[in-house]
Design an enzyme around this catalytic site. Sequence first.
Site, mmCIF file in Angstrom:
data_model
loop_
_atom_site.group_PDB
_atom_site.id
_atom_site.type_symbol
_atom_site.label_atom_id
_atom_site.label_comp_id
_atom_site.label_asym_id
_atom_site.label_seq_id
_atom_site.Cartn_x
_atom_site.Cartn_y
_atom_site.Cartn_z
ATOM 1 N N GLU A 1 21.157 -30.558 54.060
ATOM 2 C CA GLU A 1 21.286 -29.227 53.467
ATOM 3 C C GLU A 1 22.294 -28.336 54.186
ATOM 4 O O GLU A 1 22.336 -28.295 55.424
ATOM 5 C CB GLU A 1 19.921 -28.549 53.492
ATOM 6 C CG GLU A 1 19.858 -27.258 52.699
ATOM 7 C CD GLU A 1 18.424 -26.944 52.326
ATOM 8 O OE1 GLU A 1 18.011 -27.365 51.227
ATOM 9 O OE2 GLU A 1 17.719 -26.320 53.129
ATOM 10 N N LYS B 1 20.121 -25.437 45.470
ATOM 11 C CA LYS B 1 18.805 -25.013 45.943
ATOM 12 C C LYS B 1 18.780 -23.488 45.965
ATOM 13 O O LYS B 1 19.546 -22.846 46.678
ATOM 14 C CB LYS B 1 18.507 -25.573 47.331
ATOM 15 C CG LYS B 1 17.070 -25.348 47.768
ATOM 16 C CD LYS B 1 16.781 -26.043 49.086
ATOM 17 C CE LYS B 1 15.354 -25.795 49.519
ATOM 18 N NZ LYS B 1 15.093 -26.338 50.879
ATOM 19 N N ASN C 1 6.789 -30.082 49.372
ATOM 20 C CA ASN C 1 7.230 -29.179 50.435
ATOM 21 C C ASN C 1 6.101 -28.978 51.428
ATOM 22 O O ASN C 1 5.044 -28.449 51.082
ATOM 23 C CB ASN C 1 7.672 -27.842 49.839
ATOM 24 C CG ASN C 1 8.463 -27.011 50.832
ATOM 25 O OD1 ASN C 1 8.538 -27.337 52.019
ATOM 26 N ND2 ASN C 1 9.068 -25.935 50.357
ATOM 27 N N GLU D 1 9.981 -32.648 51.826
ATOM 28 C CA GLU D 1 10.792 -31.476 52.150
ATOM 29 C C GLU D 1 10.169 -30.693 53.300
ATOM 30 O O GLU D 1 8.957 -30.539 53.370
ATOM 31 C CB GLU D 1 10.887 -30.542 50.941
ATOM 32 C CG GLU D 1 11.460 -31.137 49.684
ATOM 33 C CD GLU D 1 11.435 -30.127 48.553
ATOM 34 O OE1 GLU D 1 11.681 -28.937 48.794
ATOM 35 O OE2 GLU D 1 11.129 -30.525 47.424
ATOM 36 N N SER D 2 11.017 -30.179 54.165
ATOM 37 C CA SER D 2 10.669 -29.281 55.273
ATOM 38 C C SER D 2 9.997 -30.010 56.436
ATOM 39 O O SER D 2 9.235 -30.957 56.250
ATOM 40 C CB SER D 2 9.770 -28.137 54.819
ATOM 41 O OG SER D 2 10.397 -27.327 53.864
#
Length: 263
Positions: free
Chosen positions: A54, A116, A186, A216-217
């Site tokens: 990202e 995003k 997430n 995610e994350s």
Amino acid sequence: MTPTSLDAILADARARIATLRLRAPELERAPAGAPTPRHLAPAFAGTTVGVMAEVKRRSPSAGAIREDLDPVRHAQAYERGGAVAISVLTDGPHFGGSLEDLARVAQAVSVPVLRKDFILDELQLLEARAAGASGALLIVRALAPDRLRALAREAKGLGLGTLIEAHSEAELDAAVAAEPTAVGVNSRDLDTFTVDLSVAERLLPLVPAGLPAVGESGVETRADVERLAACGADLVLVGTAVARAADPEGAVRALCGVLRRPR
């Protein structure tokens, strides 16, 4: 300083959408003149857990990550490091991004690029398509079920893939029902911005077989990728750990090559 809340972020997104409405005819024409986007789906192929790296400068949870980040240089470094896709944060007030970042990255790399942002309206999808995005993030928590399904249909009609993000069992059901290209789990709670990888460990095995799943994350190390691979992740979306790295190419390469496990 008052902590940023999801409600505040969404309020700012709605304000930006209100200004977009003044340009609606222009935005509706823009995709016709844009090149056909790369497909998002190939990013989920392969035998190892893919890395979607990202581009972002800051976040409400981490604060400043790398304010001087050059989106093109970082994205190209990610690709050299083995990233199968690039995520570009286009929210300006809270993440320091822009639609220009997205357009520049889409022109500079050969892998799919995801917009995003906090997408609430079809006009934002038109922006993404015109800027060269391959897909867009849709967040279940930010959208009523009918809006989620409508935006997913609109994205498909524009040739955009969708990564639909969930944080709970109920949200996962809503994400799957919207027929996404992939489901994102997430581990960050958008109400508190805290991260708990056990959320992904609980939800990833629930994603239907055959539907790509993205963790995610909270992914910082190869051990984190291995942890999510064990739960059935096909891909991980990694932001802060690679955006702040002095060697983003090496940071991505260190996360690549973890074998997938069946769900």
